[in-house]
Design a protein around this motif. Structure first.
Motif, PDB file in Angstrom:
ATOM      1  N   UNK A 170     -35.653  30.540 -34.923  1.00 12.99           N
ATOM      2  CA  UNK A 170     -36.922  30.375 -35.646  1.00 12.99           C
ATOM      3  C   UNK A 170     -37.824  31.583 -35.412  1.00 12.99           C
ATOM      4  N   UNK A 171     -37.877  32.072 -34.184  1.00 13.10           N
ATOM      5  CA  UNK A 171     -38.686  33.256 -33.882  1.00 13.10           C
ATOM      6  C   UNK A 171     -38.187  34.470 -34.655  1.00 13.10           C
ATOM      7  N   UNK A 172     -36.878  34.667 -34.697  1.00  8.72           N
ATOM      8  CA  UNK A 172     -36.324  35.794 -35.448  1.00  8.72           C
ATOM      9  C   UNK A 172     -36.635  35.675 -36.939  1.00  8.72           C
ATOM     10  N   UNK A 173     -36.488  34.473 -37.488  1.00  5.64           N
ATOM     11  CA  UNK A 173     -36.768  34.275 -38.911  1.00  5.64           C
ATOM     12  C   UNK A 173     -38.246  34.461 -39.220  1.00  5.64           C
ATOM     13  N   UNK A 174     -39.109  34.194 -38.253  1.00  8.28           N
ATOM     14  CA  UNK A 174     -40.547  34.387 -38.451  1.00  8.28           C
ATOM     15  C   UNK A 174     -40.925  35.857 -38.360  1.00  8.28           C
ATOM     16  N   UNK A 175     -40.328  36.576 -37.421  1.00  8.77           N
ATOM     17  CA  UNK A 175     -40.701  37.978 -37.203  1.00  8.77           C
ATOM     18  C   UNK A 175     -39.982  38.945 -38.147  1.00  8.77           C
ATOM     19  N   UNK A 176     -38.851  38.561 -38.689  1.00 11.20           N
ATOM     20  CA  UNK A 176     -38.077  39.470 -39.529  1.00 11.20           C
ATOM     21  C   UNK A 176     -38.848  39.988 -40.751  1.00 11.20           C
TER      22      UNK A 176
ATOM     23  N   UNK B 292     -39.552  24.287 -37.458  1.00 13.32           N
ATOM     24  CA  UNK B 292     -40.372  24.548 -36.282  1.00 13.32           C
ATOM     25  C   UNK B 292     -41.037  23.274 -35.783  1.00 13.32           C
ATOM     26  N   UNK B 293     -41.533  22.464 -36.700  1.00 13.92           N
ATOM     27  CA  UNK B 293     -42.164  21.204 -36.294  1.00 13.92           C
ATOM     28  C   UNK B 293     -41.136  20.272 -35.645  1.00 13.92           C
ATOM     29  N   UNK B 294     -39.927  20.220 -36.198  1.00 14.81           N
ATOM     30  CA  UNK B 294     -38.881  19.378 -35.609  1.00 14.81           C
ATOM     31  C   UNK B 294     -38.505  19.907 -34.224  1.00 14.81           C
ATOM     32  N   UNK B 295     -38.343  21.221 -34.111  1.00 10.41           N
ATOM     33  CA  UNK B 295     -37.990  21.806 -32.811  1.00 10.41           C
ATOM     34  C   UNK B 295     -39.104  21.577 -31.787  1.00 10.41           C
ATOM     35  N   UNK B 296     -40.340  21.644 -32.221  1.00  7.44           N
ATOM     36  CA  UNK B 296     -41.457  21.396 -31.311  1.00  7.44           C
ATOM     37  C   UNK B 296     -41.476  19.937 -30.838  1.00  7.44           C
ATOM     38  N   UNK B 297     -41.183  19.021 -31.742  1.00  4.48           N
ATOM     39  CA  UNK B 297     -41.097  17.610 -31.347  1.00  4.48           C
ATOM     40  C   UNK B 297     -39.929  17.375 -30.388  1.00  4.48           C
ATOM     41  N   UNK B 298     -38.807  18.056 -30.630  1.00  6.88           N
ATOM     42  CA  UNK B 298     -37.674  17.947 -29.712  1.00  6.88           C
ATOM     43  C   UNK B 298     -38.033  18.496 -28.333  1.00  6.88           C
ATOM     44  N   UNK B 299     -38.790  19.580 -28.317  1.00  6.82           N
ATOM     45  CA  UNK B 299     -39.243  20.145 -27.037  1.00  6.82           C
ATOM     46  C   UNK B 299     -40.086  19.135 -26.269  1.00  6.82           C
ATOM     47  N   UNK B 300     -41.009  18.518 -26.965  1.00 11.12           N
ATOM     48  CA  UNK B 300     -41.883  17.551 -26.314  1.00 11.12           C
ATOM     49  C   UNK B 300     -41.081  16.341 -25.818  1.00 11.12           C
ATOM     50  N   UNK B 301     -40.077  15.950 -26.596  1.00 10.69           N
ATOM     51  CA  UNK B 301     -39.313  14.753 -26.248  1.00 10.69           C
ATOM     52  C   UNK B 301     -38.309  14.999 -25.119  1.00 10.69           C
ATOM     53  N   UNK B 302     -37.657  16.149 -25.113  1.00 12.35           N
ATOM     54  CA  UNK B 302     -36.527  16.349 -24.208  1.00 12.35           C
ATOM     55  C   UNK B 302     -36.776  17.310 -23.048  1.00 12.35           C
ATOM     56  N   UNK B 303     -37.759  18.185 -23.170  1.00  8.61           N
ATOM     57  CA  UNK B 303     -37.972  19.163 -22.102  1.00  8.61           C
ATOM     58  C   UNK B 303     -38.721  18.551 -20.932  1.00  8.61           C
ATOM     59  N   UNK B 304     -38.321  18.948 -19.751  1.00 10.96           N
ATOM     60  CA  UNK B 304     -39.108  18.661 -18.561  1.00 10.96           C
ATOM     61  C   UNK B 304     -40.043  19.845 -18.371  1.00 10.96           C
TER      62      UNK B 304
ATOM     63  N   UNK C  93     -33.673  25.713 -27.127  1.00 15.02           N
ATOM     64  CA  UNK C  93     -34.093  27.095 -26.865  1.00 15.02           C
ATOM     65  C   UNK C  93     -33.419  28.056 -27.837  1.00 15.02           C
ATOM     66  N   UNK C  94     -32.154  27.835 -28.154  1.00 12.17           N
ATOM     67  CA  UNK C  94     -31.448  28.693 -29.123  1.00 12.17           C
ATOM     68  C   UNK C  94     -32.042  28.536 -30.517  1.00 12.17           C
ATOM     69  N   UNK C  95     -32.340  27.303 -30.895  1.00  9.82           N
ATOM     70  CA  UNK C  95     -32.986  27.065 -32.185  1.00  9.82           C
ATOM     71  C   UNK C  95     -34.343  27.756 -32.239  1.00  9.82           C
TER      72      UNK C  95
END
Length: 117
Positions: free
Chosen positions: A12-18, A42-54, A6-8
């Protein structure tokens, strides 16, 4: 692990919107250049979300934000890749040429005839 992802995602959101801010400071303008790196992160973070998030509200929001960031960055990158259609047709003949000369001359320099010669 959930809070790390979530912190990552927030970074990423800040770097995209800045770059959308019209502030001329270099730290804001510098975020316009690492778009390919942001797509990878972003792609790595999205894959981590899919793998680790409930399945929870935090995971759905995080995945939505990451998907939006990924789409926005790809919107900027794709026109410069071979995946995008070419807008300018290739030249068919080499009969005409054009030469361009650029020079960085001090404004107070009055001996511009030396450059022209």
């Amino acid at each position: 692990m959930t809070w790390i992802i979530a912190s990552l995602s927030v970074v990423i959101l800040e770097a995209t919107l800045l770059p959308l801010a019209k502030h001329p400071h270099w730290s804001v303008r510098a975020m316009e250049f690492p778009r390919l790196q942001l797509v990878t992160m972003t792609a790595v973070a999205l894959m981590l979300c899919i793998a680790f998030f409930k399945l929870s509200l935090l995971s759905v929001i995080t995945m939505f934000v990451l998907t939006a960031c990924l789409c926005f960055q790809l919107w900027w990158i794709l026109p410069y890749t071979p995946l995008w259609p070419v807008e300018v047709k290739h030249a068919t003949s080499n009969t005409q040429t054009m030469s361009i000369l650029t020079a960085n001359v001090l404004q107070t320099n009055r001996q511009f005839s030396l450059l022209l010669s």
